[in-house]
Design a protein around this motif. Structure first.
Motif, PDB file in Angstrom:
ATOM      1  N   UNK A  91     -16.456 -45.673  59.438  1.00 16.58           N
ATOM      2  CA  UNK A  91     -17.437 -44.583  59.482  1.00 16.58           C
ATOM      3  C   UNK A  91     -17.668 -44.072  58.068  1.00 16.58           C
ATOM      4  N   UNK A  92     -18.680 -43.235  57.947  1.00 13.85           N
ATOM      5  CA  UNK A  92     -18.822 -42.425  56.740  1.00 13.85           C
ATOM      6  C   UNK A  92     -18.032 -41.145  56.979  1.00 13.85           C
ATOM      7  N   UNK A  93     -17.141 -40.832  56.080  1.00 10.11           N
ATOM      8  CA  UNK A  93     -16.276 -39.662  56.207  1.00 10.11           C
ATOM      9  C   UNK A  93     -16.819 -38.546  55.309  1.00 10.11           C
ATOM     10  N   UNK A  94     -16.982 -37.379  55.928  1.00  8.12           N
ATOM     11  CA  UNK A  94     -17.531 -36.218  55.229  1.00  8.12           C
ATOM     12  C   UNK A  94     -16.478 -35.114  55.152  1.00  8.12           C
ATOM     13  N   UNK A  95     -16.450 -34.472  54.019  1.00 10.64           N
ATOM     14  CA  UNK A  95     -15.616 -33.297  53.834  1.00 10.64           C
ATOM     15  C   UNK A  95     -16.481 -32.059  54.088  1.00 10.64           C
ATOM     16  N   UNK A  96     -15.884 -31.009  54.622  1.00 10.64           N
ATOM     17  CA  UNK A  96     -16.586 -29.762  54.857  1.00 10.64           C
ATOM     18  C   UNK A  96     -15.673 -28.591  54.550  1.00 10.64           C
ATOM     19  N   UNK A  97     -16.285 -27.483  54.154  1.00 11.05           N
ATOM     20  CA  UNK A  97     -15.487 -26.301  53.840  1.00 11.05           C
ATOM     21  C   UNK A  97     -16.243 -25.039  54.216  1.00 11.05           C
ATOM     22  N   UNK A  98     -15.515 -24.082  54.760  1.00 17.46           N
ATOM     23  CA  UNK A  98     -16.008 -22.720  54.973  1.00 17.46           C
ATOM     24  C   UNK A  98     -15.352 -21.853  53.909  1.00 17.46           C
ATOM     25  N   UNK A  99     -16.164 -21.204  53.094  1.00 14.88           N
ATOM     26  CA  UNK A  99     -15.593 -20.516  51.941  1.00 14.88           C
ATOM     27  C   UNK A  99     -16.298 -19.190  51.677  1.00 14.88           C
ATOM     28  N   UNK A 100     -15.738 -18.454  50.754  1.00 17.95           N
ATOM     29  CA  UNK A 100     -16.341 -17.223  50.254  1.00 17.95           C
ATOM     30  C   UNK A 100     -16.598 -17.405  48.764  1.00 17.95           C
ATOM     31  N   UNK A 101     -17.806 -17.121  48.355  1.00 17.87           N
ATOM     32  CA  UNK A 101     -18.143 -17.301  46.952  1.00 17.87           C
ATOM     33  C   UNK A 101     -17.563 -16.176  46.094  1.00 17.87           C
ATOM     34  N   UNK A 102     -17.699 -16.335  44.794  1.00 24.86           N
ATOM     35  CA  UNK A 102     -17.151 -15.345  43.868  1.00 24.86           C
ATOM     36  C   UNK A 102     -17.811 -13.978  44.016  1.00 24.86           C
ATOM     37  N   UNK A 103     -19.015 -13.946  44.581  1.00 24.46           N
ATOM     38  CA  UNK A 103     -19.696 -12.669  44.784  1.00 24.46           C
ATOM     39  C   UNK A 103     -19.551 -12.182  46.212  1.00 24.46           C
ATOM     40  N   UNK A 104     -18.671 -12.852  46.969  1.00 26.09           N
ATOM     41  CA  UNK A 104     -18.337 -12.363  48.296  1.00 26.09           C
ATOM     42  C   UNK A 104     -19.209 -12.861  49.428  1.00 26.09           C
ATOM     43  N   UNK A 105     -20.032 -13.855  49.186  1.00 24.08           N
ATOM     44  CA  UNK A 105     -20.906 -14.372  50.231  1.00 24.08           C
ATOM     45  C   UNK A 105     -20.231 -15.506  50.984  1.00 24.08           C
ATOM     46  N   UNK A 106     -20.333 -15.511  52.322  1.00 24.69           N
ATOM     47  CA  UNK A 106     -19.804 -16.654  53.070  1.00 24.69           C
ATOM     48  C   UNK A 106     -20.709 -17.874  52.896  1.00 24.69           C
ATOM     49  N   UNK A 107     -20.103 -19.038  52.885  1.00 23.08           N
ATOM     50  CA  UNK A 107     -20.864 -20.257  52.621  1.00 23.08           C
ATOM     51  C   UNK A 107     -20.164 -21.433  53.296  1.00 23.08           C
ATOM     52  N   UNK A 108     -20.958 -22.335  53.819  1.00 19.41           N
ATOM     53  CA  UNK A 108     -20.431 -23.597  54.331  1.00 19.41           C
ATOM     54  C   UNK A 108     -21.041 -24.731  53.527  1.00 19.41           C
ATOM     55  N   UNK A 109     -20.228 -25.680  53.168  1.00 18.03           N
ATOM     56  CA  UNK A 109     -20.702 -26.794  52.359  1.00 18.03           C
ATOM     57  C   UNK A 109     -20.178 -28.114  52.911  1.00 18.03           C
ATOM     58  N   UNK A 110     -20.993 -29.164  52.734  1.00 17.18           N
ATOM     59  CA  UNK A 110     -20.621 -30.533  53.088  1.00 17.18           C
ATOM     60  C   UNK A 110     -20.592 -31.389  51.828  1.00 17.18           C
ATOM     61  N   UNK A 111     -19.722 -32.358  51.822  1.00 17.88           N
ATOM     62  CA  UNK A 111     -19.744 -33.350  50.777  1.00 17.88           C
ATOM     63  C   UNK A 111     -20.797 -34.411  51.069  1.00 17.88           C
ATOM     64  N   UNK A 112     -20.935 -35.349  50.143  1.00 23.08           N
ATOM     65  CA  UNK A 112     -21.982 -36.365  50.274  1.00 23.08           C
ATOM     66  C   UNK A 112     -21.548 -37.521  51.166  1.00 23.08           C
ATOM     67  N   UNK A 113     -20.278 -37.602  51.464  1.00 16.22           N
ATOM     68  CA  UNK A 113     -19.762 -38.660  52.337  1.00 16.22           C
ATOM     69  C   UNK A 113     -19.192 -39.828  51.552  1.00 16.22           C
ATOM     70  N   UNK A 114     -18.190 -40.453  52.126  1.00 19.96           N
ATOM     71  CA  UNK A 114     -17.600 -41.650  51.535  1.00 19.96           C
ATOM     72  C   UNK A 114     -17.357 -42.667  52.651  1.00 19.96           C
ATOM     73  N   UNK A 115     -17.701 -43.905  52.379  1.00 20.80           N
ATOM     74  CA  UNK A 115     -17.607 -44.935  53.408  1.00 20.80           C
ATOM     75  C   UNK A 115     -16.179 -45.459  53.541  1.00 20.80           C
ATOM     76  N   UNK A 116     -15.713 -45.506  54.759  1.00 21.23           N
ATOM     77  CA  UNK A 116     -14.441 -46.141  55.054  1.00 21.23           C
ATOM     78  C   UNK A 116     -14.684 -47.275  56.036  1.00 21.23           C
ATOM     79  N   UNK A 117     -14.335 -48.489  55.658  1.00 18.65           N
ATOM     80  CA  UNK A 117     -14.585 -49.655  56.492  1.00 18.65           C
ATOM     81  C   UNK A 117     -13.272 -50.369  56.799  1.00 18.65           C
ATOM     82  N   UNK A 118     -13.030 -50.611  58.072  1.00 17.42           N
ATOM     83  CA  UNK A 118     -11.812 -51.293  58.510  1.00 17.42           C
ATOM     84  C   UNK A 118     -12.203 -52.630  59.109  1.00 17.42           C
ATOM     85  N   UNK A 119     -11.718 -53.702  58.523  1.00 16.58           N
ATOM     86  CA  UNK A 119     -12.058 -55.037  58.997  1.00 16.58           C
ATOM     87  C   UNK A 119     -10.951 -55.576  59.912  1.00 16.58           C
ATOM     88  N   UNK A 120     -11.348 -56.464  60.808  1.00 17.43           N
ATOM     89  CA  UNK A 120     -10.371 -57.032  61.765  1.00 17.43           C
ATOM     90  C   UNK A 120      -9.670 -58.240  61.192  1.00 17.43           C
TER      91      UNK A 120
END
Length: 120
Positions: A91-120
């Motif tokens: 699959x493509x694996x994505x990172x995600x985070x729920x955070x608070x910025x330096x000015x106190x605002x809540x924010x959710x962010x996603x990464x761009x994704x990284x491919x993980x491939x498992x062969x048989x």
């Protein structure tokens, strides 16, 4: 500008291991939850694992006992150690985070994704 950058994907044979990393950068005050999601071809994105700043962890049933999530709060980085990999973990694996910025605002962010491939 807050961003998440993943690394560590690649190609591995079934039964092997991969370790993913995701680093958050920018004007961040705190990160409450960091997690990993994945999306296989033709399927919806699904949660794999997440971890709070206090260390509480959740895993999808499909990865329990095989994957380990951890984080380094000082580095704003989350890791996913994947072992005993199966072809269905491909699959493509994505990172995600729920955070608070330096000015106190809540924010959710996603990464761009990284491919993980498992062969048989």
């Amino acid at each position: 500008q807050v961003q998440l950058v993943e690394s560590g994907g690649g190609l591995v044979q079934a039964g092997g291991s991969l370790r993913l990393s995701c680093a958050a950068s920018g004007r961040i005050f705190s990160i409450s939850v960091m997690g990993w999601y994945r999306q296989a071809p033709g399927k919806q994105r699904e949660s794999v694992a997440d971890i709070t700043s206090g260390g509480s962890i959740n895993y999808a049933d499909s990865v329990k006992g095989r994957f380990t999530i951890s984080r380094d709060n000082a580095k704003n980085t989350v890791y996913l150690q994947m072992s005993s990999l199966k072809t269905e973990d491909t699959a493509v694996y994505y990172c995600a985070a729920d955070l608070t910025t330096a000015i106190g605002s809540p924010l959710s962010r996603w990464g761009q994704g990284t491919q993980g491939t498992v062969s048989s």
